[in-house]
Motif scaffolding. Structure first.
Motif, PDB file in Angstrom:
ATOM      1  N   UNK A  32      -2.776  -5.051 -16.939  1.00 20.67           N
ATOM      2  CA  UNK A  32      -2.257  -4.030 -16.719  1.00 20.67           C
ATOM      3  C   UNK A  32      -1.329  -3.617 -17.933  1.00 20.67           C
ATOM      4  N   UNK A  33      -0.696  -4.618 -18.450  1.00 18.44           N
ATOM      5  CA  UNK A  33       0.024  -4.614 -19.711  1.00 18.44           C
ATOM      6  C   UNK A  33      -0.725  -4.130 -20.931  1.00 18.44           C
ATOM      7  N   UNK A  34      -2.039  -4.829 -21.041  1.00 18.25           N
ATOM      8  CA  UNK A  34      -2.907  -4.352 -22.303  1.00 18.25           C
ATOM      9  C   UNK A  34      -3.258  -3.076 -21.968  1.00 18.25           C
TER      10      UNK A  34
ATOM     11  N   UNK B 255      -3.053   2.645 -23.974  1.00 20.25           N
ATOM     12  CA  UNK B 255      -3.138   4.153 -23.616  1.00 20.25           C
ATOM     13  C   UNK B 255      -1.870   4.623 -24.620  1.00 20.25           C
ATOM     14  N   UNK B 256      -1.028   3.880 -24.793  1.00 17.56           N
ATOM     15  CA  UNK B 256       0.154   4.291 -25.652  1.00 17.56           C
ATOM     16  C   UNK B 256      -0.132   4.592 -27.091  1.00 17.56           C
ATOM     17  N   UNK B 257      -1.311   3.880 -27.321  1.00 19.40           N
ATOM     18  CA  UNK B 257      -1.992   4.273 -28.691  1.00 19.40           C
ATOM     19  C   UNK B 257      -2.775   5.420 -28.955  1.00 19.40           C
ATOM     20  N   UNK B 258      -2.799   6.092 -27.732  1.00 20.41           N
ATOM     21  CA  UNK B 258      -3.667   7.331 -27.604  1.00 20.41           C
ATOM     22  C   UNK B 258      -3.098   8.356 -28.707  1.00 20.41           C
ATOM     23  N   UNK B 259      -3.816   8.971 -29.435  1.00 21.28           N
ATOM     24  CA  UNK B 259      -3.153   9.955 -30.318  1.00 21.28           C
ATOM     25  C   UNK B 259      -4.008  11.435 -30.038  1.00 21.28           C
ATOM     26  N   UNK B 260      -3.099  12.317 -30.216  1.00 27.47           N
ATOM     27  CA  UNK B 260      -3.645  13.789 -30.299  1.00 27.47           C
ATOM     28  C   UNK B 260      -4.627  14.064 -31.311  1.00 27.47           C
ATOM     29  N   UNK B 261      -5.954  14.613 -30.919  1.00 29.48           N
ATOM     30  CA  UNK B 261      -6.829  14.829 -32.076  1.00 29.48           C
ATOM     31  C   UNK B 261      -6.559  16.252 -32.674  1.00 29.48           C
ATOM     32  N   UNK B 262      -6.923  16.159 -33.925  1.00 29.71           N
ATOM     33  CA  UNK B 262      -6.591  17.373 -34.871  1.00 29.71           C
ATOM     34  C   UNK B 262      -7.569  17.294 -35.948  1.00 29.71           C
ATOM     35  N   UNK B 263      -7.875  18.683 -36.414  1.00 25.12           N
ATOM     36  CA  UNK B 263      -8.746  18.847 -37.407  1.00 25.12           C
ATOM     37  C   UNK B 263      -8.030  18.419 -38.839  1.00 25.12           C
TER      38      UNK B 263
END
Length: 86
Positions: free
Chosen positions: A42-44, A49-57
């Motif tokens: 679960x920690x991994x 999930x913390x590394x998720x980034x907002x997508x932009x153009x």
């Protein structure tokens, strides 16, 4: 690192041992010979999930950022990595 891969039935039969192993490294569960699921600590999962980034153009970036990327040079110490990507 070689991932541990098991079939779904093998995972069911050895759930305790494989779930303990998954606390330290991902365990891939296959179905019909293809990767189907990955079990991990679960920690991994939270770290990923913390590394998720907002997508932009790229078109939405300030021009100075675009120019900085265009003119960026790879440091000599990483040149072999740049070559690997081409």
């Amino acid at each position: 690192m070689e991932l541990t891969k098991v079939t779904a039935s093998e995972f069911q039969q050895a759930f305790g041992m494989l779930s303990d192993k998954a606390r330290h490294e991902p365990v891939v569960i296959t179905k019909h010979g293809r990767d189907s699921l990955v079990v991990m600590a679960a920690e991994e999962w939270a770290r990923l999930k913390r590394r998720d980034r907002r997508v932009g153009l790229a078109a939405e970036l300030p021009e100075e950022w675009v120019e900085a990327v265009r003119s960026a040079k790879v440091p000599d110490e990483f040149a072999r990595l740049d070559t690997d990507l081409k």
